[in-house]
Design a protein around this motif. Structure first.
Motif, PDB file in Angstrom:
ATOM      1  N   UNK A  90       0.820  -1.360  -0.064  1.00  0.00           N
ATOM      2  CA  UNK A  90      -0.014  -0.097  -0.045  1.00  0.00           C
ATOM      3  C   UNK A  90       0.699   1.291   0.119  1.00  0.00           C
ATOM      4  N   UNK A  91       2.364   1.114   0.540  1.00  0.00           N
ATOM      5  CA  UNK A  91       2.774   2.350   0.591  1.00  0.00           C
ATOM      6  C   UNK A  91       3.511   2.606  -0.688  1.00  0.00           C
ATOM      7  N   UNK A  92       3.175   1.862  -1.715  1.00  0.00           N
ATOM      8  CA  UNK A  92       3.982   2.156  -3.163  1.00  0.00           C
ATOM      9  C   UNK A  92       2.727   2.848  -3.648  1.00  0.00           C
ATOM     10  N   UNK A 116      14.975   5.906  -7.453  1.00  0.00           N
ATOM     11  CA  UNK A 116      14.712   4.668  -6.789  1.00  0.00           C
ATOM     12  C   UNK A 116      14.808   4.939  -5.412  1.00  0.00           C
ATOM     13  N   UNK A 117      16.031   5.315  -4.881  1.00  0.00           N
ATOM     14  CA  UNK A 117      16.039   5.738  -3.584  1.00  0.00           C
ATOM     15  C   UNK A 117      15.324   6.931  -3.131  1.00  0.00           C
ATOM     16  N   UNK A 149      14.159   1.616  13.196  1.00  0.00           N
ATOM     17  CA  UNK A 149      13.453   0.312  12.561  1.00  0.00           C
ATOM     18  C   UNK A 149      13.299   0.748  11.093  1.00  0.00           C
ATOM     19  N   UNK A 150      13.216   2.098  10.757  1.00  0.00           N
ATOM     20  CA  UNK A 150      12.619   2.428   9.411  1.00  0.00           C
ATOM     21  C   UNK A 150      14.003   2.648   8.337  1.00  0.00           C
ATOM     22  N   UNK A 151      15.004   2.798   8.929  1.00  0.00           N
ATOM     23  CA  UNK A 151      16.238   3.086   8.141  1.00  0.00           C
ATOM     24  C   UNK A 151      16.285   2.059   6.824  1.00  0.00           C
ATOM     25  N   UNK A 152      16.379   0.876   7.352  1.00  0.00           N
ATOM     26  CA  UNK A 152      16.704  -0.423   6.109  1.00  0.00           C
ATOM     27  C   UNK A 152      15.475  -0.365   5.398  1.00  0.00           C
ATOM     28  N   UNK A 153      14.353   0.144   5.763  1.00  0.00           N
ATOM     29  CA  UNK A 153      13.110  -0.002   4.982  1.00  0.00           C
ATOM     30  C   UNK A 153      13.231   0.722   3.674  1.00  0.00           C
ATOM     31  N   UNK A 154      14.165   1.830   3.790  1.00  0.00           N
ATOM     32  CA  UNK A 154      14.326   2.711   2.668  1.00  0.00           C
ATOM     33  C   UNK A 154      15.079   1.852   1.467  1.00  0.00           C
ATOM     34  N   UNK A 155      16.005   1.100   1.739  1.00  0.00           N
ATOM     35  CA  UNK A 155      16.758   0.256   0.765  1.00  0.00           C
ATOM     36  C   UNK A 155      15.727  -0.877   0.343  1.00  0.00           C
ATOM     37  N   UNK A 156      14.993  -1.328   1.335  1.00  0.00           N
ATOM     38  CA  UNK A 156      14.026  -2.666   1.055  1.00  0.00           C
ATOM     39  C   UNK A 156      13.088  -2.130   0.145  1.00  0.00           C
ATOM     40  N   UNK A 186      13.014   0.305  -2.045  1.00  0.00           N
ATOM     41  CA  UNK A 186      13.583   0.647  -3.377  1.00  0.00           C
ATOM     42  C   UNK A 186      14.249  -0.579  -3.955  1.00  0.00           C
ATOM     43  N   UNK A 187      15.159  -1.316  -3.330  1.00  0.00           N
ATOM     44  CA  UNK A 187      15.845  -2.337  -4.177  1.00  0.00           C
ATOM     45  C   UNK A 187      15.165  -3.736  -4.131  1.00  0.00           C
TER      46      UNK A 187
END
Length: 579
Positions: free
Chosen positions: A10-12, A85-86, A127-134, A136-137
């Motif tokens: 849903x966040x996309x 993407x980032x 907890x949300x930092x790595x979500x940016x990479x997930x 996008x990537x």
């Protein structure tokens, strides 16, 4: 599709255009990498074999220009993927952070009574930092890897089927190896996040109470406590690094094994004239296109575990339902007179079996000044906290002007109640900012008038920058009496018809208490007021004094009436005077 997956997807939605553009460029970049080895194969198998030197040279020059063009296109694709993407991932993280912070604002005191602030901060930040990479990537890596893998597989089959089957006999074992470590990595990363949250909580606790730490000369004690929790974090990290080392070393070994199998198998096939040397060269080039996406997909598992553990902890908070919300047909309070009535009210905390109090029946007339007294722990503050619905009554009901407060919107209810507490909270900012918190659209003139009413204007003007003076975190640059007067000015500006004073002067010296008491009495004029009193001398003029005990309301009346009764109030008053 699981609810968690639906929530993640849903966040996309707000960034569909950016997402599909990112996928388009990812597909283009993956397709281009499949073209280069084919050009090399064409040169080695066809151009160098079938054409004369000059003609071959011309074809190679043309193919070089084609490859340079492909490099430029690939550069543009990868630039878009890495930049836009980032940005998309950061925007999604921004939306999640807004959502969880907004959710925090809805949760009641019951929730915060059982939480550490540092832990809650960790949910919003780490907890949300790595979500940016997930974010996008994740989709991008899957698409690129599948295109490369399927494309390389088809081309390798076209070049030589037996050699391809040798390679594919190893790859499934490689996937099984990665899958076996998946759950262990998930647990390890989750434990890491919990340890980081513990450290955050301890740092927040220490820095918030640094004056207490230093006053007791307990810096070494705090260091020992921090070293212990920091040590636990290192142990947690060591365990996760061990699993990661096995993971990456294993992947490296499988990659080398595939290359060795191709070299040995290719060597045997060349000897038996099953494959040409030029085809083996192309095959080796394509092996990277085959193995890289496999490694990328498996590395994605690590990235996924990192991101999804943070997302799990994020969802844990979102799953906490506010226990105090507006009713379906909540009304807005208008023309508030200030009559408050407690009808058979009882309350107990969620995690206890005993009631704080029960059978509270009390009617307060509009504009009446009511004082609550009694031993510590009988629920005076809790009783007053029920009025703005910081906590919900366990049974019975509380009415304002005849309307059950549960039928009034929370915003409307709390806008009509002003609270002055013993522990004043001032935000980092200026004096002006902190007073304006009582009415965000107030003019500077209204703020100055509120400060004058609270007996605060004089000391404010003596500050270095007057109303624009920065007062530090929690107002550390001000005295207790000054902070209290700013909190009173804030309530003057709010101008509510109902007031609650929660031991507002108990922590002040006599001189400050006198000034603040004058401000409180001025504020209370013509307003329904509840005063929780520690010093009984400050409530002698109260129209109604309520004596609260574990059994509920034991006595009520004026100061003189209660002294004549010679009961609990008289005992408390005489004890205070003896002190």
């Amino acid at each position: 599709m699981s609810p968690k997956a639906k929530k993640f997807i849903s966040y996309y939605k707000p960034y569909k255009g950016l997402f599909f553009a990112d996928m388009f460029f990812a597909i283009m970049a993956a397709a281009i990498t499949l073209v280069y080895p084919m050009i090399v194969r064409y040169i080695t198998n066809t151009v160098l074999v079938q054409y004369e030197m000059n003609e071959a040279l011309q074809i190679i020059i043309k193919l070089t220009l084609v490859m340079i063009g492909l490099i430029i296109v690939e550069f543009i694709c990868k630039f878009f993927i890495n930049y836009q993407g980032h940005v998309m991932g950061a925007k999604m993280e921004h939306d999640m952070r807004n959502e969880i912070f907004g959710h925090y604002q809805k949760l009641s005191f019951n929730f915060y009574d059982n939480q550490k602030i540092g832990q809650l901060m960790s949910r919003v930040t780490n907890d949300l930092f790595d979500l940016t990479e997930l974010c996008h990537h994740g989709p991008e890596d899957i698409v690129i890897s599948l295109i490369k893998f399927i494309g390389a597989f088809v081309i390798l089959l076209f070049i030589n089927v037996p050699l391809t089957l040798i390679v594919f006999s190893i790859i499934p074992v490689m996937f099984i190896f990665a899958y076996k470590l998946k759950s262990k990595m998930h647990l390890a990363f989750k434990r890491n996040r919990e340890r980081v949250a513990d450290i955050n909580a301890q740092i927040e606790d220490n820095l918030s109470g640094i004056r207490v730490v230093k006053s007791f000369a307990n810096e070494d004690v705090e260091l020992v406590k921090f070293h212990e929790s920091n040590g636990h974090f290192v142990e947690s990290k060591r365990n996760s690094y061990f699993i990661m080392s096995v993971f990456h070393s294993g992947l490296g070994a499988f990659t080398t094994l595939i290359n060795v199998a191709v070299i040995i198998g290719g060597g045997v096939f060349i000897v038996k004239d099953i494959i040409q040397l030029s085809d083996l060269l192309t095959y080796l080039l394509y092996i990277n296109n085959l193995v890289d996406p496999v490694k990328q997909l498996i590395n994605f598992t690590e990235q996924f575990q990192n991101g999804i553990t943070g997302f799990d902890r994020y969802l844990e908070i979102l799953a906490v339902e506010p226990d105090i919300v507006d009713s379906k047909d909540a009304v807005t309070l208008t023309d508030v007179k200030g009559e408050i009535e407690f009808q058979d009210v009882a309350y107990q905390y969620n995690d206890t079996v005993a009631e704080v109090f029960r059978d509270i029946n009390l009617r307060v007339r509009p504009g009446e000044y009511v004082a609550l007294v009694g031993p510590s722990g009988v629920g005076k503050t809790t009783m007053c906290s029920l009025i703005p619905r910081f906590y919900e009554v366990t049974s019975g009901r509380i009415c304002i002007d005849g309307t059950d407060i549960r039928d009034i919107s929370l915003y409307s209810l709390r806008k009509n109640i002003g609270i002055v507490q013993q522990d004043v909270y001032l935000f980092a900012g200026t004096v002006m900012d902190n007073i304006r918190y009582g009415k965000m659209d107030a003019t500077d003139e209204e703020i100055i008038e509120a400060a004058k009413n609270a007996n605060a204007h004089e000391f404010i003007m003596e500050l270095p920058d007057g109303y624009n003076t920065y007062i530090g975190q929690r107002g550390v640059k001000l005295s207790g009496g000054q902070k209290q007067r700013l909190s009173i000015a804030r309530v003057f500006l709010k101008n509510p018809p109902i007031l609650i004073f929660d031991e507002a002067t108990s922590a002040l010296d006599n001189e400050s208490e006198k000034v603040v008491q004058e401000s409180l009495e001025k504020l209370a004029k013509n307003r329904t007021t509840f005063v929780i009193a520690h010093r009984l001398s400050t409530i002698r003029n109260a129209e109604n004094i309520i004596v609260l005990t574990e059994d509920g309301i034991s006595e009520k009346g004026t100061h003189e009436e209660l002294l004549e009764l010679n009961g609990i109030y008289a005992e408390l008053y005489n004890m205070t005077n003896r002190k």
